[in-house]
Design a protein around this motif. Sequence first.
Motif, PDB file in Angstrom:
ATOM      1  N   GLU A   3      -3.607   1.396   8.550  1.00 49.98           N
ATOM      2  CA  GLU A   3      -2.788   2.398   9.219  1.00 49.98           C
ATOM      3  C   GLU A   3      -3.645   3.317  10.078  1.00 49.98           C
ATOM      4  O   GLU A   3      -4.717   3.766   9.681  1.00 49.98           O
ATOM      5  N   GLN A  55      -4.625  -5.218  19.341  1.00 55.62           N
ATOM      6  CA  GLN A  55      -3.780  -4.497  18.387  1.00 55.62           C
ATOM      7  C   GLN A  55      -3.399  -3.097  18.881  1.00 55.62           C
ATOM      8  O   GLN A  55      -3.622  -2.096  18.185  1.00 55.62           O
ATOM      9  N   ARG A  57      -0.997   0.166  19.744  1.00 46.61           N
ATOM     10  CA  ARG A  57       0.174   0.721  19.073  1.00 46.61           C
ATOM     11  C   ARG A  57       1.404   0.683  19.977  1.00 46.61           C
ATOM     12  O   ARG A  57       2.528   0.623  19.495  1.00 46.61           O
ATOM     13  N   ASN A  83       3.082  -4.125  14.066  1.00 47.85           N
ATOM     14  CA  ASN A  83       2.837  -2.682  14.104  1.00 47.85           C
ATOM     15  C   ASN A  83       2.814  -2.125  15.523  1.00 47.85           C
ATOM     16  O   ASN A  83       2.487  -0.958  15.731  1.00 47.85           O
ATOM     17  N   THR A  84       3.153  -2.959  16.509  1.00 49.08           N
ATOM     18  CA  THR A  84       3.118  -2.552  17.908  1.00 49.08           C
ATOM     19  C   THR A  84       4.531  -2.314  18.431  1.00 49.08           C
ATOM     20  O   THR A  84       5.438  -3.097  18.171  1.00 49.08           O
ATOM     21  N   HIS A  85       4.701  -1.228  19.171  1.00 50.41           N
ATOM     22  CA  HIS A  85       5.994  -0.897  19.776  1.00 50.41           C
ATOM     23  C   HIS A  85       5.934  -1.255  21.254  1.00 50.41           C
ATOM     24  O   HIS A  85       4.989  -0.876  21.952  1.00 50.41           O
ATOM     25  N   TYR A 175      10.308   8.893  12.602  1.00 52.30           N
ATOM     26  CA  TYR A 175       9.466   8.751  11.416  1.00 52.30           C
ATOM     27  C   TYR A 175       9.035  10.099  10.852  1.00 52.30           C
ATOM     28  O   TYR A 175       9.043  10.327   9.642  1.00 52.30           O
ATOM     29  N   SER A 187       2.341   8.343   7.113  1.00 47.66           N
ATOM     30  CA  SER A 187       1.821   6.985   6.924  1.00 47.66           C
ATOM     31  C   SER A 187       2.608   6.242   5.852  1.00 47.66           C
ATOM     32  O   SER A 187       2.784   5.025   5.932  1.00 47.66           O
ATOM     33  N   ARG A 190       5.699   4.850   7.492  1.00 45.79           N
ATOM     34  CA  ARG A 190       5.376   3.659   8.282  1.00 45.79           C
ATOM     35  C   ARG A 190       5.196   2.446   7.374  1.00 45.79           C
ATOM     36  O   ARG A 190       5.637   1.342   7.699  1.00 45.79           O
ATOM     37  N   THR A 191       4.545   2.650   6.238  1.00 45.49           N
ATOM     38  CA  THR A 191       4.339   1.533   5.305  1.00 45.49           C
ATOM     39  C   THR A 191       5.672   1.008   4.785  1.00 45.49           C
ATOM     40  O   THR A 191       5.908  -0.203   4.730  1.00 45.49           O
ATOM     41  N   GLU A 194       7.457  -0.946   7.565  1.00 41.40           N
ATOM     42  CA  GLU A 194       6.876  -2.272   7.765  1.00 41.40           C
ATOM     43  C   GLU A 194       7.369  -3.240   6.691  1.00 41.40           C
ATOM     44  O   GLU A 194       7.654  -4.416   6.967  1.00 41.40           O
ATOM     45  N   HIS A 203      11.834  -7.395  13.626  1.00 37.43           N
ATOM     46  CA  HIS A 203      10.590  -6.924  14.244  1.00 37.43           C
ATOM     47  C   HIS A 203      10.757  -5.597  14.945  1.00 37.43           C
ATOM     48  O   HIS A 203       9.834  -5.143  15.631  1.00 37.43           O
TER      49      HIS A 203
END
Length: 217
Positions: A3, A55, A57, A83-85, A175, A187, A190-191, A194, A203
Amino acid sequence: MSESKQNDPITVVIVEDDAGIRGGLAAILARAPGVECIGQFTNGEDALAELPELQPRVVLMDINLPGMDGVTCVGRLAGKLPNTHILMLTVHEDTDTIFNSLAAGASGYLLKPPRADELLAAIKDVFTGGAPMTANIARKVVQSFKQVPAEPSAAESLSPRESEILELLAQGLAYKEIADRLDISYSTVRTHIERIYTKLHVHSRSHAVAKYLGDDY
C-alpha cells in the motif's frame, strides 16, 4: 504491491497520442504538488506492455488512440492493475464510448483538454475512491450491471465489514469519508475494497456498486 502511504505523491501515467495535449498534461502535473508523472505513452500497445511494471496509481487514458483503442487497452489492463485507477480522456461526451470504457474497468472520465484545476481535482477524486462522471453515464453503467446479478457465492463471501464498506461506496462516499465514518485508517479501507473487488470479480467501483444494487433491487 504494498500500500502507498497516504502522503506519498500520486503516481500518474499519461497515454495520449496528441503531442500537444500530452505535453500540456505533463506540464500541469510537473507543477502540481502531491502528484508525480512517471511515464508517457503515445499508444495502447506500449502502455499495455509497460504499465504493469510501473504500477501507477492513476492512468490518464485517451479513448481514441491509434491502433489499440483506449477502451480495449483499459479492458486488458484492468485485471493486471487492480490498484490503478483509470481516467478516460475524450474530446466529446460520447455516451456509448464512455460507457464502454467504464464497463471495461475505467473509474471516470475527463473532457479534454482539461483545465489544470479540473485535472488535479479528478486525479485526487479518483485516487480517494471517487468516480468522476456525469449522472446520465453513471445511470447507464448502473442499469447495465443491474441486469447481471452477482454470483451468490461471491456476494455471500463478503465479511460484515466488507458489506458495510460496500454499502457506503453505494452511497457515494469517498475512501477518506468511509475511513472517518468507520473510525479506521485510509489504508485499511483500501485493503477492504481490494478484497471486495476480488470476491465480486470486479475491477472498479462502478462494477462493485452495480453488483451490490443488482442484488438489493
